[in-house]
Design a protein around this motif. Structure first.
Motif, PDB file in Angstrom:
ATOM      1  N   CYS A  60      25.752  20.742  -1.041  1.00 56.88           N
ATOM      2  CA  CYS A  60      24.569  20.165  -0.396  1.00 56.88           C
ATOM      3  C   CYS A  60      23.836  19.301  -1.422  1.00 56.88           C
ATOM      4  CB  CYS A  60      23.670  21.283   0.128  1.00 56.88           C
ATOM      5  SG  CYS A  60      22.269  20.680   1.083  1.00 56.88           S
ATOM      6  N   HIS A  61      24.017  17.971  -1.310  1.00 57.65           N
ATOM      7  CA  HIS A  61      23.441  17.036  -2.277  1.00 57.65           C
ATOM      8  C   HIS A  61      22.774  15.879  -1.548  1.00 57.65           C
ATOM      9  CE1 HIS A  61      25.885  18.974  -5.363  1.00 57.65           C
ATOM     10  NE2 HIS A  61      26.889  18.899  -4.520  1.00 57.65           N
ATOM     11  N   THR A  62      21.815  15.254  -2.206  1.00 54.24           N
ATOM     12  CA  THR A  62      21.203  14.036  -1.691  1.00 54.24           C
ATOM     13  C   THR A  62      20.543  13.302  -2.844  1.00 54.24           C
ATOM     14  OG1 THR A  62      19.826  13.117   0.069  1.00 54.24           O
ATOM     15  CG2 THR A  62      18.951  15.041  -1.075  1.00 54.24           C
ATOM     16  N   GLU A  68      23.845  23.784   9.467  1.00 52.40           N
ATOM     17  CA  GLU A  68      24.493  23.552  10.756  1.00 52.40           C
ATOM     18  C   GLU A  68      26.015  23.649  10.618  1.00 52.40           C
ATOM     19  OE1 GLU A  68      25.071  19.654  13.455  1.00 52.40           O
ATOM     20  OE2 GLU A  68      22.981  20.228  13.108  1.00 52.40           O
ATOM     21  N   VAL A  69      26.560  23.071   9.563  1.00 55.33           N
ATOM     22  CA  VAL A  69      28.003  23.107   9.325  1.00 55.33           C
ATOM     23  C   VAL A  69      28.466  24.540   9.079  1.00 55.33           C
ATOM     24  CG1 VAL A  69      29.809  22.447   7.677  1.00 55.33           C
ATOM     25  CG2 VAL A  69      28.186  20.741   8.505  1.00 55.33           C
ATOM     26  N   GLU A  70      27.654  25.316   8.355  1.00 50.39           N
ATOM     27  CA  GLU A  70      28.011  26.699   8.064  1.00 50.39           C
ATOM     28  C   GLU A  70      27.778  27.613   9.264  1.00 50.39           C
ATOM     29  OE1 GLU A  70      26.076  28.051   4.534  1.00 50.39           O
ATOM     30  OE2 GLU A  70      27.049  26.567   3.270  1.00 50.39           O
ATOM     31  N   GLY A  71      27.125  27.101  10.313  1.00 47.77           N
ATOM     32  CA  GLY A  71      26.887  27.882  11.517  1.00 47.77           C
ATOM     33  C   GLY A  71      25.767  28.889  11.385  1.00 47.77           C
ATOM     34  N   GLU A  72      24.886  28.695  10.423  1.00 50.19           N
ATOM     35  CA  GLU A  72      23.770  29.620  10.235  1.00 50.19           C
ATOM     36  C   GLU A  72      22.567  29.161  11.053  1.00 50.19           C
ATOM     37  OE1 GLU A  72      22.791  30.466   6.200  1.00 50.19           O
ATOM     38  OE2 GLU A  72      24.868  30.502   5.565  1.00 50.19           O
ATOM     39  N   GLU A  73      21.752  30.122  11.448  1.00 49.38           N
ATOM     40  CA  GLU A  73      20.516  29.817  12.149  1.00 49.38           C
ATOM     41  C   GLU A  73      19.551  29.136  11.188  1.00 49.38           C
ATOM     42  OE1 GLU A  73      19.360  30.443  15.358  1.00 49.38           O
ATOM     43  OE2 GLU A  73      21.441  30.879  15.848  1.00 49.38           O
ATOM     44  N   ILE A  74      18.820  28.155  11.690  1.00 48.14           N
ATOM     45  CA  ILE A  74      17.806  27.489  10.885  1.00 48.14           C
ATOM     46  C   ILE A  74      16.454  28.070  11.277  1.00 48.14           C
ATOM     47  CG2 ILE A  74      16.690  25.299  10.333  1.00 48.14           C
ATOM     48  CD1 ILE A  74      19.338  23.927  11.059  1.00 48.14           C
ATOM     49  N   MET A  96      12.171  13.968  -0.434  1.00 49.12           N
ATOM     50  CA  MET A  96      11.784  15.191   0.267  1.00 49.12           C
ATOM     51  C   MET A  96      12.298  15.181   1.712  1.00 49.12           C
ATOM     52  SD  MET A  96      10.571  16.866  -2.128  1.00 49.12           S
ATOM     53  CE  MET A  96       9.986  18.310  -1.298  1.00 49.12           C
ATOM     54  N   GLU A  97      12.246  14.032   2.366  1.00 51.23           N
ATOM     55  CA  GLU A  97      12.782  13.923   3.728  1.00 51.23           C
ATOM     56  C   GLU A  97      14.290  14.168   3.727  1.00 51.23           C
ATOM     57  OE1 GLU A  97      11.757  10.205   5.605  1.00 51.23           O
ATOM     58  OE2 GLU A  97       9.730  10.297   4.781  1.00 51.23           O
ATOM     59  N   ARG A  98      14.975  13.568   2.766  1.00 51.62           N
ATOM     60  CA  ARG A  98      16.431  13.698   2.706  1.00 51.62           C
ATOM     61  C   ARG A  98      16.862  15.113   2.329  1.00 51.62           C
ATOM     62  NH1 ARG A  98      18.449   7.980   0.071  1.00 51.62           N
ATOM     63  NH2 ARG A  98      17.727   6.686   1.798  1.00 51.62           N
ATOM     64  N   ILE A  99      16.083  15.786   1.488  1.00 49.77           N
ATOM     65  CA  ILE A  99      16.400  17.175   1.135  1.00 49.77           C
ATOM     66  C   ILE A  99      16.348  18.045   2.381  1.00 49.77           C
ATOM     67  CG2 ILE A  99      15.517  19.234  -0.038  1.00 49.77           C
ATOM     68  CD1 ILE A  99      14.716  17.382  -2.366  1.00 49.77           C
ATOM     69  N   ARG A 100      15.299  17.885   3.163  1.00 54.62           N
ATOM     70  CA  ARG A 100      15.159  18.671   4.399  1.00 54.62           C
ATOM     71  C   ARG A 100      16.346  18.407   5.329  1.00 54.62           C
ATOM     72  NH1 ARG A 100      10.367  17.416   5.370  1.00 54.62           N
ATOM     73  NH2 ARG A 100       9.423  19.297   4.580  1.00 54.62           N
ATOM     74  N   GLU A 101      16.702  17.134   5.482  1.00 49.32           N
ATOM     75  CA  GLU A 101      17.825  16.767   6.347  1.00 49.32           C
ATOM     76  C   GLU A 101      19.143  17.337   5.817  1.00 49.32           C
ATOM     77  OE1 GLU A 101      19.757  12.666   6.528  1.00 49.32           O
ATOM     78  OE2 GLU A 101      18.466  12.688   8.300  1.00 49.32           O
ATOM     79  N   ALA A 102      19.353  17.261   4.504  1.00 52.09           N
ATOM     80  CA  ALA A 102      20.592  17.773   3.911  1.00 52.09           C
ATOM     81  C   ALA A 102      20.713  19.281   4.113  1.00 52.09           C
ATOM     82  CB  ALA A 102      20.643  17.436   2.422  1.00 52.09           C
ATOM     83  N   ILE A 103      19.618  20.008   3.937  1.00 50.13           N
ATOM     84  CA  ILE A 103      19.638  21.464   4.135  1.00 50.13           C
ATOM     85  C   ILE A 103      19.972  21.789   5.586  1.00 50.13           C
ATOM     86  CG2 ILE A 103      18.209  23.546   4.180  1.00 50.13           C
ATOM     87  CD1 ILE A 103      16.726  22.352   1.724  1.00 50.13           C
ATOM     88  N   GLU A 104      19.326  21.096   6.522  1.00 49.07           N
ATOM     89  CA  GLU A 104      19.592  21.341   7.941  1.00 49.07           C
ATOM     90  C   GLU A 104      21.056  21.087   8.278  1.00 49.07           C
ATOM     91  OE1 GLU A 104      16.787  18.864   9.980  1.00 49.07           O
ATOM     92  OE2 GLU A 104      15.131  20.262   9.666  1.00 49.07           O
ATOM     93  N   LEU A 105      21.615  19.991   7.753  1.00 52.19           N
ATOM     94  CA  LEU A 105      23.017  19.667   8.035  1.00 52.19           C
ATOM     95  C   LEU A 105      23.969  20.684   7.415  1.00 52.19           C
ATOM     96  CD1 LEU A 105      22.918  15.792   7.622  1.00 52.19           C
ATOM     97  CD2 LEU A 105      23.197  17.082   9.750  1.00 52.19           C
TER      98      LEU A 105
END
Length: 51
Positions: A7-9, A30-36, A18-27
């Motif tokens: 997970c990098h940005t 999502e790929v790992e199938g974990e609840e956000i 900060m916007e991109r970090i939030r987006e990268a974490i969410e993605l």
């Protein structure tokens, strides 16, 4: 993100970063199938000072 391998940005400004970090974490989650779930992110920043 040490807790999320792969997970990098990057960005040219802290505001955009900060916007991109939030987006990268969410993605990554999502790929790992974990609840956000809403969480507060507390992070570290490295600052290099050249002489």
């Amino acid at each position: 993100m040490p807790e999320l391998p792969g997970c990098h940005t990057q960005a040219k400004s802290l505001d955009v970063l900060m916007e991109r970090i939030r987006e990268a974490i969410e993605l990554c989650l999502e790929v790992e199938g974990e609840e956000i779930s809403p969480q507060e992110f507390v992070g570290l920043q490295r600052i290099w000072i050249e002489k």
